[in-house]
Scaffold this active site. Sequence first.
Site, short mmCIF file in Angstrom:
data_model
loop_
_atom_site.label_atom_id
_atom_site.label_comp_id
_atom_site.label_asym_id
_atom_site.label_seq_id
_atom_site.Cartn_x
_atom_site.Cartn_y
_atom_site.Cartn_z
N TYR A 121 7.44 1.92 -8.08
CA TYR A 121 6.81 0.59 -8.15
C TYR A 121 6.35 0.30 -9.58
O TYR A 121 6.50 -0.83 -10.06
CB TYR A 121 5.64 0.51 -7.17
CG TYR A 121 6.03 0.76 -5.73
CD1 TYR A 121 7.20 0.20 -5.19
CD2 TYR A 121 5.27 1.57 -4.90
CE1 TYR A 121 7.57 0.43 -3.88
CE2 TYR A 121 5.64 1.80 -3.58
CZ TYR A 121 6.79 1.24 -3.08
OH TYR A 121 7.17 1.48 -1.77
N GLU A 160 0.86 -1.18 0.00
CA GLU A 160 0.00 0.00 0.00
C GLU A 160 0.90 1.23 0.00
O GLU A 160 1.95 1.22 0.63
CB GLU A 160 -0.90 0.07 1.24
CG GLU A 160 -2.00 -0.97 1.26
CD GLU A 160 -1.53 -2.28 1.87
OE1 GLU A 160 -0.54 -2.25 2.65
OE2 GLU A 160 -2.10 -3.34 1.58
C1 LIG Z 1 10.26 6.43 -2.76
C2 LIG Z 1 11.76 6.31 -2.50
C3 LIG Z 1 12.03 5.03 -1.70
C4 LIG Z 1 12.49 6.23 -3.85
O1 LIG Z 1 13.86 5.94 -3.61
P1 LIG Z 1 15.01 6.37 -4.63
O2 LIG Z 1 16.25 5.65 -4.25
O3 LIG Z 1 15.10 7.84 -4.69
O4 LIG Z 1 14.44 5.80 -6.00
P2 LIG Z 1 15.27 5.41 -7.31
O5 LIG Z 1 16.44 6.35 -7.46
O6 LIG Z 1 15.56 3.97 -7.30
O7 LIG Z 1 14.21 5.77 -8.43
C5 LIG Z 1 13.54 4.76 -9.15
C6 LIG Z 1 12.41 5.39 -9.93
O8 LIG Z 1 11.39 5.86 -9.04
C7 LIG Z 1 10.80 7.06 -9.57
N1 LIG Z 1 11.11 8.19 -8.68
C8 LIG Z 1 11.91 8.16 -7.59
N2 LIG Z 1 11.89 9.38 -6.99
C9 LIG Z 1 11.07 10.16 -7.73
C10 LIG Z 1 10.63 11.51 -7.60
N3 LIG Z 1 11.05 12.31 -6.61
N4 LIG Z 1 9.76 11.99 -8.52
C11 LIG Z 1 9.31 11.21 -9.52
N5 LIG Z 1 9.70 9.91 -9.71
C12 LIG Z 1 10.56 9.40 -8.81
C13 LIG Z 1 11.42 7.28 -10.91
O9 LIG Z 1 10.65 6.56 -11.88
C14 LIG Z 1 12.79 6.61 -10.73
O10 LIG Z 1 13.40 6.22 -11.93
P3 LIG Z 1 14.37 7.27 -12.72
O11 LIG Z 1 15.28 7.86 -11.68
O12 LIG Z 1 15.07 6.37 -13.69
O13 LIG Z 1 13.45 8.28 -13.32
C15 LIG Z 1 12.31 7.55 -1.74
O14 LIG Z 1 11.84 8.72 -2.40
C16 LIG Z 1 11.90 7.62 -0.28
O15 LIG Z 1 12.60 7.11 0.60
N6 LIG Z 1 10.77 8.27 -0.01
C17 LIG Z 1 10.29 8.42 1.40
C18 LIG Z 1 9.74 7.12 1.95
C19 LIG Z 1 8.59 6.59 1.10
O16 LIG Z 1 7.70 7.33 0.71
N7 LIG Z 1 8.63 5.27 0.83
C20 LIG Z 1 7.60 4.62 0.02
C21 LIG Z 1 6.41 4.25 0.81
S1 LIG Z 1 6.72 2.92 1.91
#
Ligand SMILES: CC(C)(COP(=O)(O)OP(=O)(O)OC[C@H]1O[C@@H](n2cnc3c(N)ncnc32)[C@H](O)[C@@H]1OP(=O)(O)O)[C@@H](O)C(=O)NCCC(=O)NCCS
Length: 179
Positions: free
Chosen positions: A134, A122
């Site tokens: 995701y 979720e």
């Molecule tokens: C969501 C989260 C885990 C993503 O981690 P991340 O290491 O930055 O993600 P990645 O670098 O692997 O990115 C993978 C893809 O996700 C998407 N993405 C990640 N951050 C994004 C942003 N700020 N805006 C739009 N797309 C995003 C993109 O499609 C990205 O691919 P791309 O970089 O090739 O465009 C991070 O933003 C986070 O820790 N957020 C706070 C906690 C949270 O909300 N967790 C999820 C709910 S449990």
Amino acid sequence: MPDRDPAVTVRVARLHADDAARAAFLAHAPALDELARSALSEHDFSLEVELSRPFFRACAAWLGDAGERPAGFILAAIGADELHIHSVVVDPRARRLGLGRALTRAALEDGAATGQRIALLEVRRSNTAAIRLYRSLDFVAVRVRRDYYADPREDAVEMACELEPGALAGFDVVEVGGT
Ligand SMILES: CC(C)(COP(=O)(O)OP(=O)(O)OC[C@H]1O[C@@H](n2cnc3c(N)ncnc32)[C@H](O)[C@@H]1OP(=O)(O)O)[C@@H](O)C(=O)NCCC(=O)NCCS
């Protein structure tokens, strides 16, 4: 899909299967708890508690040496034929470097390797970053759960990914705008 920057080396460890990595990870538990509390708005989040739960699955990611503070982690659990992903957290200073994708991919690979048929999670409807992450790994939205979250109150999008071909055949796919 390739990780964003092939020059960045991401080291991922399976904490449920690697006692040394788990100890190295938990050495930083207070700082990581703070990171998760702020990223997930969960005021009493505790990694010690999360990792003591039965059937947990967890991976941690480091950008540098394993002695350094981990830059992110994923928590999941297995039950019946499902892998349920509870949270993915990446340090704000290490985002958009591919850690979130590497962690989620590792959890999915583990789920498939141990016989889970689908992965479920979720996510807050407004969490565009996570939903895009995701989706990039073939999750689809299968249900909107009204007011699932409190503080602030918000709908959850339930997302699913098949780990075994055809496992999502009985699920409806729903459209979720804005992402
Ligand atoms: C969501 C989260 C885990 C993503 O981690 P991340 O290491 O930055 O993600 P990645 O670098 O692997 O990115 C993978 C893809 O996700 C998407 N993405 C990640 N951050 C994004 C942003 N700020 N805006 C739009 N797309 C995003 C993109 O499609 C990205 O691919 P791309 O970089 O090739 O465009 C991070 O933003 C986070 O820790 N957020 C706070 C906690 C949270 O909300 N967790 C999820 C709910 S449990």
